[in-house]
Design a protein around this motif. Structure first.
Motif, PDB file in Angstrom:
ATOM      1  N   ARG A 173       0.775  -1.232  -0.031  1.00 30.95           N
ATOM      2  CA  ARG A 173      -0.219   0.015   0.118  1.00 30.95           C
ATOM      3  C   ARG A 173       1.084   1.183   0.056  1.00 30.95           C
ATOM      4  O   ARG A 173       0.494   2.321  -0.630  1.00 30.95           O
ATOM      5  N   ARG A 174       1.951   1.248   0.983  1.00 37.05           N
ATOM      6  CA  ARG A 174       2.672   2.462   0.658  1.00 37.05           C
ATOM      7  C   ARG A 174       3.354   2.726  -0.296  1.00 37.05           C
ATOM      8  O   ARG A 174       3.691   3.822  -1.076  1.00 37.05           O
ATOM      9  N   ALA A 175       3.729   1.649  -1.187  1.00 37.22           N
ATOM     10  CA  ALA A 175       4.592   2.041  -2.420  1.00 37.22           C
ATOM     11  C   ALA A 175       3.602   2.514  -3.347  1.00 37.22           C
ATOM     12  O   ALA A 175       3.866   3.184  -4.221  1.00 37.22           O
ATOM     13  N   VAL A 176       2.486   1.788  -3.546  1.00 34.34           N
ATOM     14  CA  VAL A 176       1.236   2.584  -4.367  1.00 34.34           C
ATOM     15  C   VAL A 176       0.936   3.998  -4.188  1.00 34.34           C
ATOM     16  O   VAL A 176       1.012   4.651  -5.010  1.00 34.34           O
ATOM     17  N   GLN A 177       0.947   4.180  -2.865  1.00 37.05           N
ATOM     18  CA  GLN A 177       0.831   5.590  -2.466  1.00 37.05           C
ATOM     19  C   GLN A 177       1.761   6.537  -2.718  1.00 37.05           C
ATOM     20  O   GLN A 177       1.645   7.894  -3.424  1.00 37.05           O
ATOM     21  N   HIS A 178       3.028   6.059  -2.881  1.00 41.62           N
ATOM     22  CA  HIS A 178       4.144   6.638  -3.008  1.00 41.62           C
ATOM     23  C   HIS A 178       4.113   7.182  -4.915  1.00 41.62           C
ATOM     24  O   HIS A 178       4.361   8.108  -5.164  1.00 41.62           O
ATOM     25  N   LEU A 179       3.742   5.867  -5.247  1.00 43.79           N
ATOM     26  CA  LEU A 179       3.969   5.844  -6.887  1.00 43.79           C
ATOM     27  C   LEU A 179       2.783   7.004  -7.322  1.00 43.79           C
ATOM     28  O   LEU A 179       3.111   7.678  -8.110  1.00 43.79           O
ATOM     29  N   CYS A 180       1.734   7.129  -6.603  1.00 43.43           N
ATOM     30  CA  CYS A 180       0.640   7.891  -7.060  1.00 43.43           C
ATOM     31  C   CYS A 180       1.005   9.430  -6.870  1.00 43.43           C
ATOM     32  O   CYS A 180       0.373  10.277  -7.314  1.00 43.43           O
ATOM     33  N   ARG A 181       1.952   9.661  -6.077  1.00 42.24           N
ATOM     34  CA  ARG A 181       2.387  11.101  -5.904  1.00 42.24           C
ATOM     35  C   ARG A 181       3.326  11.440  -7.199  1.00 42.24           C
ATOM     36  O   ARG A 181       3.419  12.907  -7.286  1.00 42.24           O
ATOM     37  N   PHE A 182       3.856  10.796  -7.919  1.00 41.54           N
ATOM     38  CA  PHE A 182       4.584  11.358  -9.033  1.00 41.54           C
ATOM     39  C   PHE A 182       3.627  12.041  -9.840  1.00 41.54           C
ATOM     40  O   PHE A 182       2.522  11.643 -10.227  1.00 41.54           O
ATOM     41  N   ARG A 183       4.158  12.843 -10.648  1.00 43.11           N
ATOM     42  CA  ARG A 183       3.243  13.984 -11.189  1.00 43.11           C
ATOM     43  C   ARG A 183       3.700  14.156 -12.702  1.00 43.11           C
ATOM     44  O   ARG A 183       2.913  14.607 -13.656  1.00 43.11           O
ATOM     45  N   GLU A 184       4.241  13.049 -13.198  1.00 44.65           N
ATOM     46  CA  GLU A 184       4.638  13.069 -14.746  1.00 44.65           C
ATOM     47  C   GLU A 184       3.327  12.651 -15.544  1.00 44.65           C
ATOM     48  O   GLU A 184       2.426  11.983 -15.095  1.00 44.65           O
ATOM     49  N   ARG A 185       3.262  13.278 -16.733  1.00 51.54           N
ATOM     50  CA  ARG A 185       2.109  12.940 -17.634  1.00 51.54           C
ATOM     51  C   ARG A 185       2.590  12.152 -18.729  1.00 51.54           C
ATOM     52  O   ARG A 185       2.021  11.195 -19.150  1.00 51.54           O
ATOM     53  N   ASN A 186       4.058  11.810 -18.904  1.00 51.39           N
ATOM     54  CA  ASN A 186       4.619  11.038 -19.973  1.00 51.39           C
ATOM     55  C   ASN A 186       4.848   9.695 -19.080  1.00 51.39           C
ATOM     56  O   ASN A 186       6.030   9.908 -18.565  1.00 51.39           O
ATOM     57  N   LEU A 187       4.181   8.779 -18.676  1.00 51.78           N
ATOM     58  CA  LEU A 187       4.477   7.812 -17.929  1.00 51.78           C
ATOM     59  C   LEU A 187       5.358   6.714 -18.439  1.00 51.78           C
ATOM     60  O   LEU A 187       4.957   6.323 -19.635  1.00 51.78           O
ATOM     61  N   PHE A 188       6.155   6.234 -17.568  1.00 54.08           N
ATOM     62  CA  PHE A 188       6.741   5.006 -17.957  1.00 54.08           C
ATOM     63  C   PHE A 188       7.096   4.292 -16.592  1.00 54.08           C
ATOM     64  O   PHE A 188       8.039   4.560 -15.974  1.00 54.08           O
ATOM     65  N   LEU A 189       5.883   3.393 -16.208  1.00 51.38           N
ATOM     66  CA  LEU A 189       5.992   2.856 -14.762  1.00 51.38           C
ATOM     67  C   LEU A 189       7.217   2.128 -14.224  1.00 51.38           C
ATOM     68  O   LEU A 189       7.480   1.887 -13.438  1.00 51.38           O
ATOM     69  N   ARG A 190       7.606   1.345 -15.555  1.00 48.25           N
ATOM     70  CA  ARG A 190       8.656   0.190 -15.488  1.00 48.25           C
ATOM     71  C   ARG A 190       9.972   1.059 -14.899  1.00 48.25           C
ATOM     72  O   ARG A 190      10.877   0.692 -14.142  1.00 48.25           O
ATOM     73  N   GLY A 191      10.148   2.744 -15.377  1.00 49.10           N
ATOM     74  CA  GLY A 191      11.199   3.342 -14.715  1.00 49.10           C
ATOM     75  C   GLY A 191      10.967   4.246 -13.538  1.00 49.10           C
ATOM     76  O   GLY A 191      11.549   4.389 -12.634  1.00 49.10           O
ATOM     77  N   LEU A 192       9.660   4.514 -13.401  1.00 50.28           N
ATOM     78  CA  LEU A 192       9.131   5.109 -12.071  1.00 50.28           C
ATOM     79  C   LEU A 192       9.127   4.174 -10.887  1.00 50.28           C
ATOM     80  O   LEU A 192       9.937   4.631  -9.682  1.00 50.28           O
ATOM     81  N   VAL A 193       8.870   2.859 -11.024  1.00 50.34           N
ATOM     82  CA  VAL A 193       8.671   1.866  -9.833  1.00 50.34           C
ATOM     83  C   VAL A 193       9.974   1.896  -8.920  1.00 50.34           C
ATOM     84  O   VAL A 193       9.948   2.075  -7.790  1.00 50.34           O
ATOM     85  N   PRO A 194      11.259   1.558  -9.979  1.00 47.18           N
ATOM     86  CA  PRO A 194      12.231   1.377  -9.102  1.00 47.18           C
ATOM     87  C   PRO A 194      12.807   2.637  -8.539  1.00 47.18           C
ATOM     88  O   PRO A 194      13.661   2.695  -7.500  1.00 47.18           O
ATOM     89  N   LEU A 195      12.184   3.956  -8.799  1.00 46.24           N
ATOM     90  CA  LEU A 195      12.792   5.118  -8.064  1.00 46.24           C
ATOM     91  C   LEU A 195      12.248   5.001  -6.511  1.00 46.24           C
ATOM     92  O   LEU A 195      12.322   6.171  -5.849  1.00 46.24           O
ATOM     93  N   ILE A 196      10.978   4.267  -6.292  1.00 47.13           N
ATOM     94  CA  ILE A 196      10.416   4.250  -5.135  1.00 47.13           C
ATOM     95  C   ILE A 196      11.405   4.073  -3.863  1.00 47.13           C
ATOM     96  O   ILE A 196      11.280   4.830  -2.792  1.00 47.13           O
ATOM     97  N   GLY A 197      12.338   3.237  -4.265  1.00 50.26           N
ATOM     98  CA  GLY A 197      13.397   2.890  -3.241  1.00 50.26           C
ATOM     99  C   GLY A 197      13.097   1.961  -2.016  1.00 50.26           C
ATOM    100  O   GLY A 197      13.966   1.546  -1.352  1.00 50.26           O
ATOM    101  N   TYR A 198      12.082   1.572  -2.088  1.00 49.26           N
ATOM    102  CA  TYR A 198      11.681   0.263  -0.845  1.00 49.26           C
ATOM    103  C   TYR A 198      12.361  -0.740  -1.108  1.00 49.26           C
ATOM    104  O   TYR A 198      12.692  -1.204  -2.583  1.00 49.26           O
ATOM    105  N   ARG A 199      12.325  -1.594  -0.194  1.00 45.03           N
ATOM    106  CA  ARG A 199      12.886  -3.032  -0.499  1.00 45.03           C
ATOM    107  C   ARG A 199      12.011  -3.928  -1.520  1.00 45.03           C
ATOM    108  O   ARG A 199      10.797  -4.050  -1.776  1.00 45.03           O
ATOM    109  N   THR A 200      12.936  -4.575  -2.411  1.00 43.93           N
ATOM    110  CA  THR A 200      12.306  -5.326  -3.536  1.00 43.93           C
ATOM    111  C   THR A 200      12.726  -6.727  -3.686  1.00 43.93           C
ATOM    112  O   THR A 200      13.720  -7.154  -3.184  1.00 43.93           O
ATOM    113  N   ASP A 201      11.931  -7.459  -4.389  1.00 46.89           N
ATOM    114  CA  ASP A 201      12.362  -8.891  -4.693  1.00 46.89           C
ATOM    115  C   ASP A 201      11.731  -9.289  -6.293  1.00 46.89           C
ATOM    116  O   ASP A 201      11.041  -8.570  -6.677  1.00 46.89           O
ATOM    117  N   CYS A 202      12.442 -10.365  -6.648  1.00 44.97           N
ATOM    118  CA  CYS A 202      11.850 -10.634  -7.848  1.00 44.97           C
ATOM    119  C   CYS A 202      11.256 -12.351  -7.807  1.00 44.97           C
ATOM    120  O   CYS A 202      11.734 -13.005  -7.355  1.00 44.97           O
TER     121      CYS A 202
END
Length: 323
Positions: A173-202
Motif C-alpha cells: 500500500r505505501r509503495a502504491v501511495q508513493h507511486l501515485c505522488r509522481f506528477r509525470e504526464r509521460n508515464l513509464f511505470l517500469r522506470g518510475l517504480v524502481p525510483l520508489i526505493g523500498y525493499r524489492t524482490d523478484c
C-alpha cells in the motif's frame, strides 16, 4: 488468522478485451478461492478491471461480472488514455482499499500461479515484487531481439529498469501511495517504480501465449514506448548531441588545417564531392539533433500544461452492486 490476512487488489487494464475477459476472471477467481482458503489473502480481496475507453463490449462485460460474480470490480475511464495511464488510474483507485496491489494484463500471458509467491515475498518484508520472465521462447525472433536491444539501450541511457520485467508486479500500500505522488504526464511505470526505493524482490516465470484476442502493443506502439522511457528518465541523448558537436568541431578544424596546407602547396582541387558529402552529413546530424531536443521540449510542453491524466466515469467497488 483469517481476519489478519491482507486484502489483495489485482488491477487489470483492459482495452478491447471482450474476447478474454470471461476466461481471465474465471482463472483469477479460482486462484482467489485457493488463496482465501489457504488464508493467504482476506475474503474482501477483489479484482479491479479498468476499461480504457474500449469501443467493444468490454465495459458491459465488466459490469456483468461485477453484478453476477464474486471479486469483480470495475473502473470505467471516460476515454482512451493509454495502458500506463489506465494502470495508474486503477492503482490510484485501490491505494486506500487494500494492503497490497498486483498489476497484470488482461490476456494473462503472465503466469498467475506465481502470485502466491509474490505474496509470500511481501509477507517476508518486500514492498515491491517484480514478475520477471525467465526466457522469451514464446516471442518471435524480431520481438525477442528488439526487446533485448530495448533493455540494453535503457541501461546505457542510465534508466533504472528490471530486465525482462513488464508491468506484472506486486506493490504494498505505501509503495502504491508513493507511486501515485509522481506528477509525470509521460508515464513509464517500469522506470518510475524502481525510483520508489523500498525493499524489492523478484519472482520468475515462463510467459504463455495469448489465449484469445490480439496484442495491443504493435511495433509502432512499442517504439513510442521505448522513446518515452528513454526521454522521460535520461538526458544522455542531449549530452550525446553536445559531444557529437564537439567531435564535428575537431573534424572541422582538422579539415581546415588540411585545406590551408593544400592551398599553400598549390595542391587544391575542386572539392565538389567532399563539399556535398559534408553538407549532407552535417545537415543530417543537425536534423537528428533538433529532433532529439524537440522530443524533450515536447515533453516539457506536455508537463507544464498539467492536465489530468484521465477522467473517471464510473467506479464499481465491493458493496455497490448494480441491480
Amino acid at each position: 488468522m483469517m481476519e489478519n490476512s491482507p486484502i489483495l487488489a489485482v488491477v487489470v487494464p483492459c482495452y478491447k478485451e471482450e474476447a478474454v475477459l470471461h476466461e481471465t476472471h474465471k482463472r483469477l477467481s479460482r486462484l482467489f478461492d485457493r488463496m482465501i482458503q489457504a488464508r493467504q489473502i482476506a475474503p474482501e480481496s477483489y479484482i479491479l478491471y479498468v476499461n480504457d475507453g474500449s469501443t467493444d463490449r468490454t465495459w458491459t462485460i465488466i459490469k456483468e461480472l461485477h453484478r453476477n460474480t464474486p471479486y469483480a470490480c470495475g473502473l470505467n475511464l471516460a476515454g482512451n488514455v493509454g495502458h500506463q495511464n489506465a494502470l495508474l488510474a486503477g492503482l490510484n483507485a485501490v491505494k486506500d482499499r487494500c494492503e497490497m496491489a498486483i498489476s497484470i494484463d488482461a490476456d494473462l500471458q503472465d503466469d498467475i500461479r506465481v502470485i502466491p509467491d509474490m505474496i509470500n515475498s511481501y509477507e517476508a518484508g518486500n514492498d515491491i515484487v517484480y514478475g520477471v520472465r525467465k526466457e522469451r521462447k514464446t516471442d518471435t525472433f524480431f520481438k525477442r531481439n528488439t526487446a533485448l536491444i530495448f533493455y540494453r539501450l535503457m541501461k546505457a541511457m542510465g534508466v533504472k529498469s528490471v530486465y525482462n520485467h513488464a508491468d506484472y508486479r506486486l506493490m504494498s500500500r505505501r509503495a502504491v501511495q508513493h507511486l501515485c505522488r509522481f506528477r509525470e504526464r509521460n508515464l513509464f511505470l517500469r522506470g518510475l517504480v524502481p525510483l520508489i526505493g523500498y525493499r524489492t524482490d523478484c519472482v520468475y516465470y515462463n510467459r504463455d501465449k495469448r489465449f484469445a484476442g490480439e496484442s495491443k502493443y504493435p511495433f509502432r506502439k512499442m517504439l513510442n514506448f521505448a522513446i518515452d522511457g528513454i526521454t522521460s528518465f535520461s538526458v544522455k541523448p542531449v549530452r550525446m548531441i553536445f559531444w557529437i558537436g564537439c567531435i564535428f568541431i575537431l573534424v572541422a578544424l582538422c579539415v581546415t588545417g588540411w585545406t590551408l596546407y593544400s592551398y599553400i602547396q598549390h595542391n587544391t582541387v575542386p572539392g565538389w564531392s567532399s563539399l556535398i558529402i559534408s553538407v549532407w552529413l552535417v545537415g543530417g546530424v543537425i536534423l537528428v539533433s533538433l529532433g532529439i531536443v524537440g522530443e524533450y521540449i515536447g515533453k516539457i510542453y506536455i508537463e507544464v500544461k498539467d492536465r489530468p491524466r484521465y477522467n473517471e466515469e464510473e467506479l464499481l467497488m465491493p458493496g455497490n452492486k448494480e441491480t
